[in-house]
Design a protein around this motif. Structure first.
Motif, PDB file in Angstrom:
ATOM      1  N   ARG A  37      43.930  84.789  52.609  1.00 10.02           N
ATOM      2  CA  ARG A  37      45.323  85.025  53.021  1.00 10.02           C
ATOM      3  C   ARG A  37      45.552  84.531  54.449  1.00 10.02           C
ATOM      4  O   ARG A  37      46.545  83.880  54.755  1.00 10.02           O
ATOM      5  N   GLU A  38      44.579  84.839  55.316  1.00  6.99           N
ATOM      6  CA  GLU A  38      44.700  84.438  56.715  1.00  6.99           C
ATOM      7  C   GLU A  38      44.680  82.908  56.833  1.00  6.99           C
ATOM      8  O   GLU A  38      45.421  82.323  57.606  1.00  6.99           O
ATOM      9  N   ARG A  41      47.937  81.565  56.014  1.00  6.86           N
ATOM     10  CA  ARG A  41      48.890  81.822  57.094  1.00  6.86           C
ATOM     11  C   ARG A  41      48.698  80.806  58.225  1.00  6.86           C
ATOM     12  O   ARG A  41      49.674  80.305  58.777  1.00  6.86           O
ATOM     13  N   ARG A  44      50.139  77.587  57.270  1.00  5.96           N
ATOM     14  CA  ARG A  44      51.600  77.598  57.379  1.00  5.96           C
ATOM     15  C   ARG A  44      52.052  77.508  58.832  1.00  5.96           C
ATOM     16  O   ARG A  44      53.045  76.868  59.151  1.00  5.96           O
TER      17      ARG A  44
ATOM     18  N   GLU B 132      58.302  84.182  55.891  1.00  2.00           N
ATOM     19  CA  GLU B 132      57.147  83.865  56.740  1.00  2.00           C
ATOM     20  C   GLU B 132      57.512  82.769  57.762  1.00  2.00           C
ATOM     21  O   GLU B 132      57.177  82.842  58.925  1.00  2.00           O
ATOM     22  N   ARG B 189      49.963  83.661  66.589  1.00  2.00           N
ATOM     23  CA  ARG B 189      49.458  84.519  65.504  1.00  2.00           C
ATOM     24  C   ARG B 189      49.621  85.999  65.881  1.00  2.00           C
ATOM     25  O   ARG B 189      50.023  86.815  65.054  1.00  2.00           O
TER      26      ARG B 189
END
Lengths: 209, 202
Positions: A37-38, A41, A44, B132, B189
């Motif tokens: 999942r990370e 991310r 993205r 997102e 992040r």
């Protein structure tokens, strides 16, 4: 193996790891849903972000005006049916013309307000535009911006809209049918129960006139 | 004639920093300033979704008003105010799909049912990442100008600029572009995680 940290994942994506490190990372990713999942991310984060478009300031102004209006709005508001003052199609017929122009113009009035409504064909096939304007016969302290409108189709599905500073409003892509149009003021509502949205004559508009 | 003091009408920094739950509570209480902050925070998100669906601006205008009024009415079961961003995406998407169905009714009527479903899900899948994506957008705005420019130049420009060109544009040594880029991505992040937990706030 510990979870893959952020820097490690960036290097993984950029192909910056030695072969042995990459194999270890692959093995960990195969077993670890959190790290997958990370990784997604981080991918993205580095990907192209599309443009986000600001709404026109005038639209934001309408919403803020509606918030102001709500403060003084009565919970219990009487509902009135306006009187029909003008229908371009009945005028047209009275002149002995055959057929009807594509645009229909209607004027209603109730108390201190007039309601001007125009119904035309939309560019979308089979659909219509309903645009209009709330007009005041006496000055209104809160102006005409941010008056709420609700148009409800035959299946009971509502759409909501707001007036601009001049009291104008618009609903596009309406299917042919009979609608209920509700104009919500601070202390009362004007309701048109049977507003035909069509370019075919189906009789006069029913109001309390 | 006196010069108006625009500080009086500006949004107070404290409210702009509130998380979504606190901001929504103020909105529900009818606080106009809270609404201004909320629309500043999420107005672009609401307005952009119909455009991503390929709907014209005039329809985006209508959907924006409809969504704002739904929120103002307190309808559609938004009980957990921390979830306002997700709620806005869901409600806006639903109104867009309704419009698309109306718009394409004639075309859709001629298509087999399975094709209709796949056409709609293709549009939807393009939108699954929008929340997102917006988070990245918001998080980026919290970073220093240097970090914002570096990340935009490296990752959001097509084609990406070379390290030499970036170093020259940002007036930094070319050798520091690599390490700075990692630091900036880490900050990005972190900000995303913070926004995710708290909801908005610049």
């Amino acid at each position: 193996m510990k979870h893959l940290n952020f820097r490690y994942l960036v290097r993984y994506i950029e192909g910056d790891l030695a072969e042995a490190q990459r194999e270890k990372a692959d093995a960990h990713l195969a077993d670890c849903a959190d790290c997958r999942r990370e990784l997604e991310r981080v991918r993205r984060l580095r990907g192209e972000i599309g443009e986000f478009v600001s709404p026109p300031a005038e639209l934001v102004g309408r919403v803020l005006a509606a918030v102001r209006r709500r403060k003084t709005r009565r919970a219990e508001r009487p509902r009135y049916q306006p009187a029909l003052r003008f229908d371009s199609w009945t005028q047209w017929a009275a002149l002995g013309a055959r057929g009807a122009p594509q645009e229909r113009q209607l004027l209603f009035s109730e108390g201190a307000f007039d309601l001007d409504v125009q119904i035309t064909r939309d560019q979308v096939p089979g659909a219509y535009i309903l645009r209009g304007q709330v007009l005041n016969n006496t000055p209104q302290p809160a102006g005409l911006e941010g008056i709420e409108l609700r148009i409800v189709d035959g299946n009971g599905v509502p759409r909501r809209g707001l007036t601009d500073k001049l009291g104008r409003f618009k609903f596009t892509q309406l299917e042919e049918g009979v609608y209920s149009l509700q104009v919500i003021f601070d202390d009362h509502e004007i309701v048109l129960d049977s507003l035909p949205v069509s370019d075919r004559w189906s009789g006069p508009v029913e109001t309390n006139s | 004639m006196s010069i108006p003091n625009f500080d009086d009408v500006a949004v107070t920094p404290t409210m702009a920093e509130w998380d979504d739950a606190a901001l929504m509570q103020a909105c529900v209480a009818g606080d106009e300033q809270a609404w201004a902050v909320l629309l500043e925070r999420y107005g672009r998100l609401i307005y952009t979704i119909p455009l991503r669906f390929g709907l014209p601006r005039s329809v985006a205008d209508e959907i924006f008003q409809d969504v704002c009024l739904l929120l103002l009415e307190g309808r559609d079961n938004l009980r957990d105010y921390r979830r306002v961003r997700a709620w806005l995406v869901t409600v806006t998407r639903r109104l867009c799909i309704r419009r698309l169905r109306q718009q394409d009714r004639e075309l859709v009527a001629e298509l087999p049912e399975e094709m209709e479903d796949s056409a709609e899900s293709a549009v939807e899948s393009d939108l699954t990442a929008i929340e997102e994506e917006y988070l990245v957008h918001q998080a980026l705005e919290r970073l220093s100008t240097l970090c914002q420019e570096l990340i935009r130049a490296l990752f959001f420009e097509s084609p990406p600029r070379s390290y030499d060109a970036i170093a020259k544009a940002l007036d930094i040594p070319v050798g520091s572009v690599g390490p700075t880029r990692i630091r900036c991505l880490e900050k990005l992040r972190r900000e995303m995680s913070r926004l995710d937990q708290e909801g908005g706030g610049p």
